[in-house]
Design an enzyme around this catalytic site. Structure first.
Site, PDB file in Angstrom:
ATOM      1  N   LYS A  10       0.709  -1.898   0.142  1.00  0.00           N
ATOM      2  CA  LYS A  10       0.255   0.156   0.018  1.00  0.00           C
ATOM      3  C   LYS A  10       1.023   1.445  -0.010  1.00  0.00           C
ATOM      4  CE  LYS A  10      -2.111  -0.909   4.320  1.00  0.00           C
ATOM      5  NZ  LYS A  10      -1.620  -2.202   4.161  1.00  0.00           N
ATOM      6  N   ARG A  50      -9.613   1.532   8.994  1.00  0.00           N
ATOM      7  CA  ARG A  50      -8.903  -0.591   9.086  1.00  0.00           C
ATOM      8  C   ARG A  50      -9.559  -0.732  10.231  1.00  0.00           C
ATOM      9  NH1 ARG A  50      -3.375   0.916   8.711  1.00  0.00           N
ATOM     10  NH2 ARG A  50      -1.792  -1.442   9.516  1.00  0.00           N
ATOM     11  N   ARG A  72      12.264  -7.170   4.957  1.00  0.00           N
ATOM     12  CA  ARG A  72      11.655  -5.361   4.520  1.00  0.00           C
ATOM     13  C   ARG A  72      12.146  -4.204   5.556  1.00  0.00           C
ATOM     14  NH1 ARG A  72       6.124  -2.428   4.936  1.00  0.00           N
ATOM     15  NH2 ARG A  72       5.602  -2.790   6.911  1.00  0.00           N
ATOM     16  N   ARG A 115      11.407  -1.762  10.737  1.00  0.00           N
ATOM     17  CA  ARG A 115      10.472  -1.204  11.759  1.00  0.00           C
ATOM     18  C   ARG A 115      10.258  -2.350  12.726  1.00  0.00           C
ATOM     19  NH1 ARG A 115       5.517   0.413   8.659  1.00  0.00           N
ATOM     20  NH2 ARG A 115       4.601  -1.195  10.263  1.00  0.00           N
ATOM     21  N   ARG A 125      -0.156  -8.824  13.575  1.00  0.00           N
ATOM     22  CA  ARG A 125      -0.514  -7.750  12.485  1.00  0.00           C
ATOM     23  C   ARG A 125      -1.377  -8.628  11.610  1.00  0.00           C
ATOM     24  NH1 ARG A 125       4.370  -5.857  10.896  1.00  0.00           N
ATOM     25  NH2 ARG A 125       3.226  -3.735   9.576  1.00  0.00           N
TER      26      ARG A 125
HETATM   27  P1  AMP Z   1       1.713   0.957   9.426  1.00  0.00           P
HETATM   28  O1  AMP Z   1       2.584   1.629   8.852  1.00  0.00           O
HETATM   29  O2  AMP Z   1      -0.016   0.525   8.217  1.00  0.00           O
HETATM   30  O3  AMP Z   1       1.692  -0.855   8.792  1.00  0.00           O
HETATM   31  O4  AMP Z   1       0.814   1.140  10.432  1.00  0.00           O
HETATM   32  C1  AMP Z   1       1.468   0.959  11.425  1.00  0.00           C
HETATM   33  C2  AMP Z   1       0.889   0.115  12.893  1.00  0.00           C
HETATM   34  O5  AMP Z   1       0.206   2.187  13.716  1.00  0.00           O
HETATM   35  C3  AMP Z   1      -0.412  -0.643  12.973  1.00  0.00           C
HETATM   36  O6  AMP Z   1      -0.048  -1.888  13.486  1.00  0.00           O
HETATM   37  C4  AMP Z   1      -1.637   0.169  14.183  1.00  0.00           C
HETATM   38  O7  AMP Z   1      -0.779  -0.743  15.497  1.00  0.00           O
HETATM   39  C5  AMP Z   1      -1.466   1.332  13.868  1.00  0.00           C
HETATM   40  N1  AMP Z   1      -2.451   2.348  13.065  1.00  0.00           N
HETATM   41  C6  AMP Z   1      -1.607   2.657  11.945  1.00  0.00           C
HETATM   42  N2  AMP Z   1      -3.058   2.840  10.580  1.00  0.00           N
HETATM   43  C7  AMP Z   1      -3.931   2.352  11.830  1.00  0.00           C
HETATM   44  C8  AMP Z   1      -4.977   3.171  11.808  1.00  0.00           C
HETATM   45  N3  AMP Z   1      -5.936   3.114  10.894  1.00  0.00           N
HETATM   46  N4  AMP Z   1      -6.041   2.033  13.228  1.00  0.00           N
HETATM   47  C9  AMP Z   1      -5.920   1.907  14.297  1.00  0.00           C
HETATM   48  N5  AMP Z   1      -3.913   1.992  14.442  1.00  0.00           N
HETATM   49  C10 AMP Z   1      -3.425   1.976  13.015  1.00  0.00           C
END
Ligand code: AMP
Length: 220
Positions: free
Chosen positions: A13, A88, A127, A160, A171
């Site tokens: 994404k 989400r 990654r 990360r 996740r």
């Molecule tokens: P990402 O970088 O999109 O993989 O997000 C990393 C982490 O940020 C996720 O595992 C969640 O803990 C938090 N996070 C990101 N976007 C959201 C969202 N829309 N709702 C809740 N938690 C989020």
């Protein structure tokens, strides 16, 4: 124009949203990046988000929705946005629809980037990301020219904290339990196009662009 990119962690994404936002001249809003940024700055929001992120869980809806709605109200979002990692949960999707409706706006398209689980685990485990420009690399599939250094900006590459086996598993579990119901939500309201996220990045990007432009005469 409001576009949502839906997909499990590792589906691509972020990488695709960054490029396509440039192509379509839209703002690229990634809630995960916003939370990581807040953590780096040591804000209250960042500290709160960290509790959930390091466990692979979602940050509570009320925190996330308030942050996102404030962000998309800024001038750089006036031409529209690509939302990467938001919504989400069903509650987030409904809150977004409600907030947009108040301004007589709506989500235009939702692209679900689908990648098999085994591939997601492989991608996330290998990654590496540039600290400066966020370009992602993969130690096997797309390694940088020099180990640990970004090809584009010479920035330092890092893994990360949530890209470790136990957290990756959590996740993915969270995605299927809490985010996957959105596939149905956006299918029912006719907004969703599913795109196969496997294969060359450029080919996937073209499929996403086609999905966004599909059925929208005049859209370039
Ligand atoms: P990402 O970088 O999109 O993989 O997000 C990393 C982490 O940020 C996720 O595992 C969640 O803990 C938090 N996070 C990101 N976007 C959201 C969202 N829309 N709702 C809740 N938690 C989020």
């Amino acid at each position: 124009m409001y576009v949502v990119f839906l997909g499990a962690p590792g589906a691509g994404k972020g990488t695709q949203a960054a490029e396509i936002a440039k192509d379509l001249k839209l703002a690229h809003i990634a809630t995960g990046d916003m939370f990581r940024d807040a953590q780096k700055k040591g804000t209250t929001l960042g500290l709160k988000a960290k509790e959930y992120m390091e466990k692979g869980q979602l940050v509570p809806d009320e925190i996330t929705v308030a942050m996102l709605l404030e962000r998309i109200s800024r001038p750089d979002c006036a031409q529209g946005v690509i939302l990467d990692g938001f919504p989400r949960t069903l509650a987030q999707a409904e809150a977004l629809d409600k907030a947009l409706a108040k301004q007589k706006k709506a989500i235009d398209d939702v692209v679900y980037i689908k990648v098999p689980d085994a591939e997601l685990i492989k991608r996330l485990g290998g990654r590496w990301i540039c600290r400066k420009c966020q370009t992602p690399y993969h130690e096997v599939n797309s390694p940088p020219k020099a180990k640990g250094v970004c090809d584009k900006c010479d920035g330092e590459l890092y893994q990360r904290a949530d890209d470790v086996p136990g957290t990756i598993k959590e996740r993915l579990k969270v995605f299927f339990a809490q985010t996957a119901p959105l596939i149905d939500y956006y299918t029912k309201n006719g907004k969703l196009t599913e795109v196969n996220g496997q294969g060359e990045m450029a080919a996937v990007r073209k499929k996403i662009l086609d999905a966004v432009k599909k059925g929208k005469p005049g859209r370039k």
